[in-house]
Design an enzyme around this catalytic site. Structure first.
Site, PDB file in Angstrom:
ATOM      1  N   ALA A   1       0.095  -7.516  -7.639  1.00 17.92           N
ATOM      2  CA  ALA A   1      -1.277  -6.995  -7.551  1.00 17.92           C
ATOM      3  C   ALA A   1      -1.554  -6.046  -8.709  1.00 17.92           C
ATOM      4  O   ALA A   1      -2.671  -5.987  -9.216  1.00 17.92           O
ATOM      5  CB  ALA A   1      -1.485  -6.280  -6.222  1.00 17.92           C
TER       6      ALA A   1
ATOM      7  N   CYS B   1       4.978   4.387  -3.377  1.00 16.46           N
ATOM      8  CA  CYS B   1       4.831   4.370  -4.832  1.00 16.46           C
ATOM      9  C   CYS B   1       4.984   5.771  -5.407  1.00 16.46           C
ATOM     10  O   CYS B   1       5.406   5.940  -6.537  1.00 16.46           O
ATOM     11  CB  CYS B   1       3.483   3.793  -5.236  1.00 16.46           C
ATOM     12  SG  CYS B   1       3.337   2.073  -4.773  1.00 16.46           S
TER      13      CYS B   1
HETATM   14  N1  PLP Z   1      -2.565  -1.621  -4.258  1.00 19.59           N
HETATM   15  C1  PLP Z   1      -2.131  -1.163  -3.077  1.00 19.59           C
HETATM   16  C2  PLP Z   1      -3.133  -0.639  -2.088  1.00 19.59           C
HETATM   17  C3  PLP Z   1      -0.783  -1.162  -2.770  1.00 19.59           C
HETATM   18  O1  PLP Z   1      -0.359  -0.710  -1.581  1.00 19.59           O
HETATM   19  C4  PLP Z   1       0.137  -1.654  -3.728  1.00 19.59           C
HETATM   20  C5  PLP Z   1       1.593  -1.597  -3.479  1.00 19.59           C
HETATM   21  O2  PLP Z   1       2.111  -0.613  -2.991  1.00 19.59           O
HETATM   22  C6  PLP Z   1      -0.366  -2.162  -4.935  1.00 19.59           C
HETATM   23  C7  PLP Z   1      -1.721  -2.123  -5.165  1.00 19.59           C
HETATM   24  C8  PLP Z   1       0.537  -2.765  -5.967  1.00 19.59           C
HETATM   25  O3  PLP Z   1       1.001  -4.017  -5.513  1.00 19.59           O
HETATM   26  P1  PLP Z   1       2.178  -4.796  -6.248  1.00 19.59           P
HETATM   27  O4  PLP Z   1       3.445  -4.278  -5.667  1.00 19.59           O
HETATM   28  O5  PLP Z   1       1.983  -6.248  -5.934  1.00 19.59           O
HETATM   29  O6  PLP Z   1       2.035  -4.531  -7.702  1.00 19.59           O
END
Ligand code: PLP
Length: 365
Positions: free
Chosen positions: A72, A311
């Protein structure tokens, strides 16, 4: 181990794993073929990818196309930089203060002026706030990853359009759980948050919207995201999306039961962070005054939960989301996130809540 960190990632659904295995075959089976090769095994792999694309698209609104990406984060970078790289830089971007770093940091890196849309104390970003003159892009997430609040994204899309801006929605935590955001121009998804594999995401693009690529090469994904696609990851994502689509009501009902049970078991020594109503109920972000979360986590090594956003964890900084909803640094640091979903059992929830309460009480708080 009791896993209660479903916002960080979800377990791989057995159905998704089964869908991946034929495409991870060794030399004696054709499943390893390059999906961009014109021979028969290549075409079979390409066909499996197209099936997966349809399955992912079924979680999204009609009238758009799905571009597979590596995550994402990758999709959100394409959404934000794709216009800029196409020679149409946004002078001004408005993003909610509750966005994930994948939006906040990408907007900051884009060179545009970035305006933060404020949240109220319930964790909701209301549409009754001004948008700066000349805003070209508005980004508001569907479900917050730290506190689970569900934003009025349909209203934000309409608001952005009235101001002549595009609307980007990070639907990572909502996809497969609730209905897709209405009216968005760009939507980002991640397979590993909906019981699919890690290493694959998607950007949904409204028909007629044109972006420029960040990654150049073989011209895959309509030239928007070059690089050989993984049939295994696509098939796993597709199967997970199809399952989430079919089980949406059942999964939500299961989560609702666990939410009620957990709240009753944990009791009123804990305060919920963010709205209880406008919320995905698989997210219990709670605080307890004076709680030492690091100690709680080390006392409960076989219960996997989170201290704020996964994160941001390890950074030592209090969560920007908890600060944006008005919590003091001390309150934010005394907060835990308990995340659960399809595979969490009532027994696991009962056991975890009892242990969390005993460990918190042992701190004398
Ligand atoms: N957006 C949100 C709301 C998320 O919770 C996360 C992951 O923690 C991401 C974006 C990023 O996703 P990805 O791990 O696929 O890069």
């Amino acid at each position: 181990m009791i896993y209660l960190d479903y916002q960080a990632t979800t377990p791989l659904a057995p159905e998704a794993r089964a869908a991946m295995l034929p495409w991870l075959a060794g030399p004696d089976a054709p499943g390893f073929a390059n999906p961009h090769s014109p021979h028969r095994p290549g075409r079979a792999a390409a066909a499996a990818i197209e099936v997966a694309r349809e399955q992912v698209a079924a979680l999204l609104p009609p009238g758009g196309r799905v571009i597979f990406t590596g995550s994402a984060t990758d999709a959100l970078n394409l959404a934000i930089f794709g216009q800029t790289f196409g020679g149409r830089p946004f002078g001004q971007i408005a993003v909610s203060a509750l966005e994930h770093a994948a939006v906040l940091d990408t907007a900051a890196a884009s060179g545009a002026r970035v305006h933060a849309l404020v949240s109220d104390g319930a964790g909701l970003v209301g549409v009754d706030q001004p948008l700066p003159e000349g805003t070209g892009l508005v980004a508001v997430m569907q479900v917050n990853n730290e506190i689970g609040t569900i934003q009025p994204v349909g209203e934000w899309a309409a608001r952005a359009h009235r101001a002549g801006a595009l609307f980007l929605c990070d639907a990572v935590q909502g996809a497969g759980r609730i209905a897709p955001p209405e009216g968005a121009d760009l939507i980002a998804l991640s397979a590993h948050k909906l019981y699919g594999p890690k290493g694959i995401g998607a950007l949904w693009l409204r028909d007629g919207l044109d972006l420029a690529p960040l990654i150049h090469g073989g011209g895959q994904e309509g030239g928007l995201r070059s690089g050989t696609l993984s049939p295994a990851l696509c098939a796993g994502f597709g199967a997970a999306a199809a399952l989430a689509h079919a089980r949406m009501a059942a999964d939500a009902a299961h989560v609702e039961g666990l939410w009620r049970y957990a709240r009753a078991l944990l009791g009123d020594r804990w305060t919920l962070n963010g709205s209880a109503e406008a919320r995905w109920h698989g997210n219990l972000n709670l605080r307890r005054e004076g709680l030492d979360v690091a100690r709680l986590m080390s006392d409960l090594r076989d219960v996997a939960f989170s201290a704020g956003s996964a994160c941001a964890s390890g950074s030592g900084r209090p969560s920007h989301v908890l600060r944006a909803i008005g919590l003091t640094p001390a309150q934010a640091k005394a907060s835990v996130r308990i995340g659960f979903g399809r595979y969490t059992t009532t027994e696991q929830m009962e056991d975890a809540c009892a242990r969390i309460n005993v460990a918190a009480a042992a701190q004398g708080v």
